[in-house]
Design a protein around this motif. Structure first.
Motif, PDB file in Angstrom:
ATOM      1  N   ALA A  17      -9.190  -4.010   5.628  1.00  0.00           N
ATOM      2  CA  ALA A  17     -10.129  -2.977   6.001  1.00  0.00           C
ATOM      3  C   ALA A  17      -9.033  -1.695   6.133  1.00  0.00           C
ATOM      4  CB  ALA A  17     -11.175  -3.046   7.413  1.00  0.00           C
ATOM      5  N   PRO A  18      -8.349  -0.808   5.226  1.00  0.00           N
ATOM      6  CA  PRO A  18      -7.586   0.202   5.153  1.00  0.00           C
ATOM      7  C   PRO A  18      -7.985   0.854   5.901  1.00  0.00           C
ATOM      8  CG  PRO A  18      -8.498  -0.604   2.441  1.00  0.00           C
ATOM      9  CD  PRO A  18      -8.943  -1.405   3.741  1.00  0.00           C
ATOM     10  N   ASN A  19      -7.054   1.272   6.448  1.00  0.00           N
ATOM     11  CA  ASN A  19      -6.981   2.942   7.311  1.00  0.00           C
ATOM     12  C   ASN A  19      -6.591   3.738   6.361  1.00  0.00           C
ATOM     13  OD1 ASN A  19      -8.136   1.949   9.859  1.00  0.00           O
ATOM     14  ND2 ASN A  19      -6.371   1.577   9.975  1.00  0.00           N
ATOM     15  N   TYR A  20      -7.640   5.135   5.905  1.00  0.00           N
ATOM     16  CA  TYR A  20      -7.231   6.582   5.409  1.00  0.00           C
ATOM     17  C   TYR A  20      -7.080   7.388   6.287  1.00  0.00           C
ATOM     18  CZ  TYR A  20      -8.992   3.200   1.071  1.00  0.00           C
ATOM     19  OH  TYR A  20      -9.187   2.097   0.496  1.00  0.00           O
ATOM     20  N   VAL A  21      -5.893   8.324   5.048  1.00  0.00           N
ATOM     21  CA  VAL A  21      -6.077   9.419   6.415  1.00  0.00           C
ATOM     22  C   VAL A  21      -5.999  10.794   5.141  1.00  0.00           C
ATOM     23  CG1 VAL A  21      -4.490   8.741   7.508  1.00  0.00           C
ATOM     24  CG2 VAL A  21      -3.529   9.133   5.156  1.00  0.00           C
ATOM     25  N   THR A  22      -6.065  11.819   5.651  1.00  0.00           N
ATOM     26  CA  THR A  22      -6.092  12.678   4.682  1.00  0.00           C
ATOM     27  C   THR A  22      -4.326  13.615   4.165  1.00  0.00           C
ATOM     28  OG1 THR A  22      -7.991  13.675   5.246  1.00  0.00           O
ATOM     29  CG2 THR A  22      -6.806  15.572   4.329  1.00  0.00           C
ATOM     30  N   PRO A  23      -4.221  12.654   3.583  1.00  0.00           N
ATOM     31  CA  PRO A  23      -2.582  13.948   3.065  1.00  0.00           C
ATOM     32  C   PRO A  23      -2.215  15.490   3.226  1.00  0.00           C
ATOM     33  CG  PRO A  23      -3.942  13.711   1.248  1.00  0.00           C
ATOM     34  CD  PRO A  23      -4.839  13.758   1.703  1.00  0.00           C
ATOM     35  N   ASP A  24      -1.276  15.517   3.109  1.00  0.00           N
ATOM     36  CA  ASP A  24      -0.924  16.994   3.755  1.00  0.00           C
ATOM     37  C   ASP A  24      -0.984  17.713   2.230  1.00  0.00           C
ATOM     38  OD1 ASP A  24       1.012  18.956   5.116  1.00  0.00           O
ATOM     39  OD2 ASP A  24       2.312  19.239   3.430  1.00  0.00           O
ATOM     40  N   ALA A  25      -0.559  18.468   2.081  1.00  0.00           N
ATOM     41  CA  ALA A  25      -0.697  19.786   0.581  1.00  0.00           C
ATOM     42  C   ALA A  25       0.394  19.063  -0.139  1.00  0.00           C
ATOM     43  CB  ALA A  25      -1.176  21.127   1.436  1.00  0.00           C
ATOM     44  N   SER A  26       1.692  18.445   0.835  1.00  0.00           N
ATOM     45  CA  SER A  26       3.029  18.468  -0.058  1.00  0.00           C
ATOM     46  C   SER A  26       2.754  17.716  -0.954  1.00  0.00           C
ATOM     47  CB  SER A  26       4.113  19.109   1.039  1.00  0.00           C
ATOM     48  OG  SER A  26       4.462  20.368   1.814  1.00  0.00           O
ATOM     49  N   GLY A  27       1.196  16.198  -0.425  1.00  0.00           N
ATOM     50  CA  GLY A  27       1.763  15.496  -1.038  1.00  0.00           C
ATOM     51  C   GLY A  27       2.086  13.963   0.205  1.00  0.00           C
ATOM     52  N   VAL A  28       2.270  12.997  -0.386  1.00  0.00           N
ATOM     53  CA  VAL A  28       2.387  11.855  -0.073  1.00  0.00           C
ATOM     54  C   VAL A  28       4.247  11.113  -0.312  1.00  0.00           C
ATOM     55  CG1 VAL A  28       0.010  11.399   0.245  1.00  0.00           C
ATOM     56  CG2 VAL A  28       1.492   9.756  -1.314  1.00  0.00           C
ATOM     57  N   SER A  29       4.656  10.041   0.840  1.00  0.00           N
ATOM     58  CA  SER A  29       5.118   9.326   0.267  1.00  0.00           C
ATOM     59  C   SER A  29       5.439   7.933   0.730  1.00  0.00           C
ATOM     60  CB  SER A  29       6.329  10.249   0.948  1.00  0.00           C
ATOM     61  OG  SER A  29       6.455  10.136   2.525  1.00  0.00           O
ATOM     62  N   PHE A  30       5.920   7.195   0.607  1.00  0.00           N
ATOM     63  CA  PHE A  30       5.479   5.669   1.044  1.00  0.00           C
ATOM     64  C   PHE A  30       6.910   5.309   1.007  1.00  0.00           C
ATOM     65  CE2 PHE A  30       3.118   6.606  -2.800  1.00  0.00           C
ATOM     66  CZ  PHE A  30       3.187   5.472  -3.276  1.00  0.00           C
ATOM     67  N   PRO A  31       7.413   4.269   1.673  1.00  0.00           N
ATOM     68  CA  PRO A  31       7.945   2.987   1.450  1.00  0.00           C
ATOM     69  C   PRO A  31       8.029   2.421  -0.423  1.00  0.00           C
ATOM     70  CG  PRO A  31       7.397   2.571   3.319  1.00  0.00           C
ATOM     71  CD  PRO A  31       6.419   3.528   2.959  1.00  0.00           C
ATOM     72  N   SER A  32       9.026   2.172  -1.541  1.00  0.00           N
ATOM     73  CA  SER A  32       9.303   1.731  -2.200  1.00  0.00           C
ATOM     74  C   SER A  32       9.680   0.086  -2.243  1.00  0.00           C
ATOM     75  CB  SER A  32      10.429   3.134  -2.791  1.00  0.00           C
ATOM     76  OG  SER A  32       9.977   2.087  -4.179  1.00  0.00           O
ATOM     77  N   ASN A  33       9.053  -0.895  -2.771  1.00  0.00           N
ATOM     78  CA  ASN A  33       9.753  -1.712  -2.988  1.00  0.00           C
ATOM     79  C   ASN A  33       8.598  -3.053  -3.980  1.00  0.00           C
ATOM     80  OD1 ASN A  33       7.134  -3.295  -1.933  1.00  0.00           O
ATOM     81  ND2 ASN A  33       7.220  -4.100   0.045  1.00  0.00           N
ATOM     82  N   GLY A  34       7.894  -2.216  -5.008  1.00  0.00           N
ATOM     83  CA  GLY A  34       7.735  -2.488  -5.792  1.00  0.00           C
ATOM     84  C   GLY A  34       6.213  -3.805  -5.459  1.00  0.00           C
ATOM     85  N   LYS A  35       6.052  -3.062  -4.877  1.00  0.00           N
ATOM     86  CA  LYS A  35       4.367  -3.779  -3.781  1.00  0.00           C
ATOM     87  C   LYS A  35       3.393  -3.242  -3.482  1.00  0.00           C
ATOM     88  CE  LYS A  35       6.815  -9.002  -3.406  1.00  0.00           C
ATOM     89  NZ  LYS A  35       7.087 -10.055  -2.311  1.00  0.00           N
ATOM     90  N   GLN A  36       4.263  -2.136  -3.474  1.00  0.00           N
ATOM     91  CA  GLN A  36       3.181  -0.802  -3.138  1.00  0.00           C
ATOM     92  C   GLN A  36       1.819  -0.077  -3.753  1.00  0.00           C
ATOM     93  OE1 GLN A  36       3.813  -2.027  -0.354  1.00  0.00           O
ATOM     94  NE2 GLN A  36       5.890  -0.603   0.177  1.00  0.00           N
ATOM     95  N   MET A  37       0.653   0.105  -3.992  1.00  0.00           N
ATOM     96  CA  MET A  37      -0.353   0.431  -4.533  1.00  0.00           C
ATOM     97  C   MET A  37      -1.480   2.677  -3.162  1.00  0.00           C
ATOM     98  SD  MET A  37      -2.387  -2.249  -6.200  1.00  0.00           S
ATOM     99  CE  MET A  37      -3.347  -3.211  -4.965  1.00  0.00           C
ATOM    100  N   LEU A  38      -1.169   2.968  -4.394  1.00  0.00           N
ATOM    101  CA  LEU A  38      -1.380   3.964  -3.367  1.00  0.00           C
ATOM    102  C   LEU A  38      -3.168   4.025  -3.724  1.00  0.00           C
ATOM    103  CD1 LEU A  38      -1.313   6.578  -1.180  1.00  0.00           C
ATOM    104  CD2 LEU A  38      -1.055   7.935  -4.216  1.00  0.00           C
ATOM    105  N   HIS A  39      -4.370   4.420  -2.534  1.00  0.00           N
ATOM    106  CA  HIS A  39      -5.227   4.667  -3.713  1.00  0.00           C
ATOM    107  C   HIS A  39      -6.033   6.298  -2.471  1.00  0.00           C
ATOM    108  CE1 HIS A  39     -10.034   3.265  -2.328  1.00  0.00           C
ATOM    109  NE2 HIS A  39      -9.640   3.232  -3.903  1.00  0.00           N
ATOM    110  N   VAL A  40      -6.730   6.115  -4.093  1.00  0.00           N
ATOM    111  CA  VAL A  40      -6.527   7.896  -3.617  1.00  0.00           C
ATOM    112  C   VAL A  40      -8.474   7.871  -3.513  1.00  0.00           C
ATOM    113  CG1 VAL A  40      -6.614   9.720  -4.529  1.00  0.00           C
ATOM    114  CG2 VAL A  40      -4.765   9.143  -4.604  1.00  0.00           C
ATOM    115  N   LYS A  41      -9.166   8.450  -2.949  1.00  0.00           N
ATOM    116  CA  LYS A  41     -10.787   8.770  -2.701  1.00  0.00           C
ATOM    117  C   LYS A  41     -10.628   9.832  -2.847  1.00  0.00           C
ATOM    118  CE  LYS A  41     -12.680   6.410   0.438  1.00  0.00           C
ATOM    119  NZ  LYS A  41     -12.657   5.054   1.143  1.00  0.00           N
ATOM    120  N   ASN A  42     -11.527  10.549  -3.874  1.00  0.00           N
ATOM    121  CA  ASN A  42     -11.766  12.122  -4.104  1.00  0.00           C
ATOM    122  C   ASN A  42     -13.693  12.039  -3.196  1.00  0.00           C
ATOM    123  OD1 ASN A  42     -11.922  14.663  -4.461  1.00  0.00           O
ATOM    124  ND2 ASN A  42     -11.495  14.460  -6.271  1.00  0.00           N
TER     125      ASN A  42
END
Length: 110
Positions: A17-42
């Motif tokens: 049950a993921p927790n969602y946050v409002t991103p900063d206007a500069s965007g987002v960053s997250f660790p890279s390991n080839g197994k990450q996905m980004l879910h964007v809800k508009n």
């Protein structure tokens, strides 16, 4: 402004049950390991453009970052991200969003 640093939320056999946050206007960053996905809800009334920043060059030339649109009231998954998306530090992925009002994001990990 600093990018919103997302912490990957790991899928489990008992569910996520993921927790969602409002991103900063500069965007987002997250660790890279080839197994990450980004879910964007508009949840806004207009589409949002998502720009996947490419951190590599080809023969010294910058590569155009791919973009995708998340329609008003829709959501979209992005990734997993290859090492082409690693930034200069070699450990993070960066994503820009054209708007952040009524937009939430979560980094999900396989």
């Amino acid at each position: 402004m600093a990018r919103t640093a997302l912490t990957p939320q790991r899928f489990t056999t008992l569910g996520l049950a993921p927790n969602y946050v409002t991103p900063d206007a500069s965007g987002v960053s997250f660790p890279s390991n080839g197994k990450q996905m980004l879910h964007v809800k508009n949840a806004s009334g207009a589409s949002v453009t998502v720009t996947l920043k490419i951190g590599k060059t080809v023969e010294g030339q910058a590569v155009t970052a791919p973009t995708a649109t998340v329609a008003a009231g829709a959501d979209k998954f992005f990734g997993p991200f290859s090492d082409n998306y690693d930034q200069a530090d070699g450990t993070t992925v960066q994503v820009d969003l054209s708007a952040v009002t009524s937009v939430t994001v979560a980094c999900l990990s396989l």
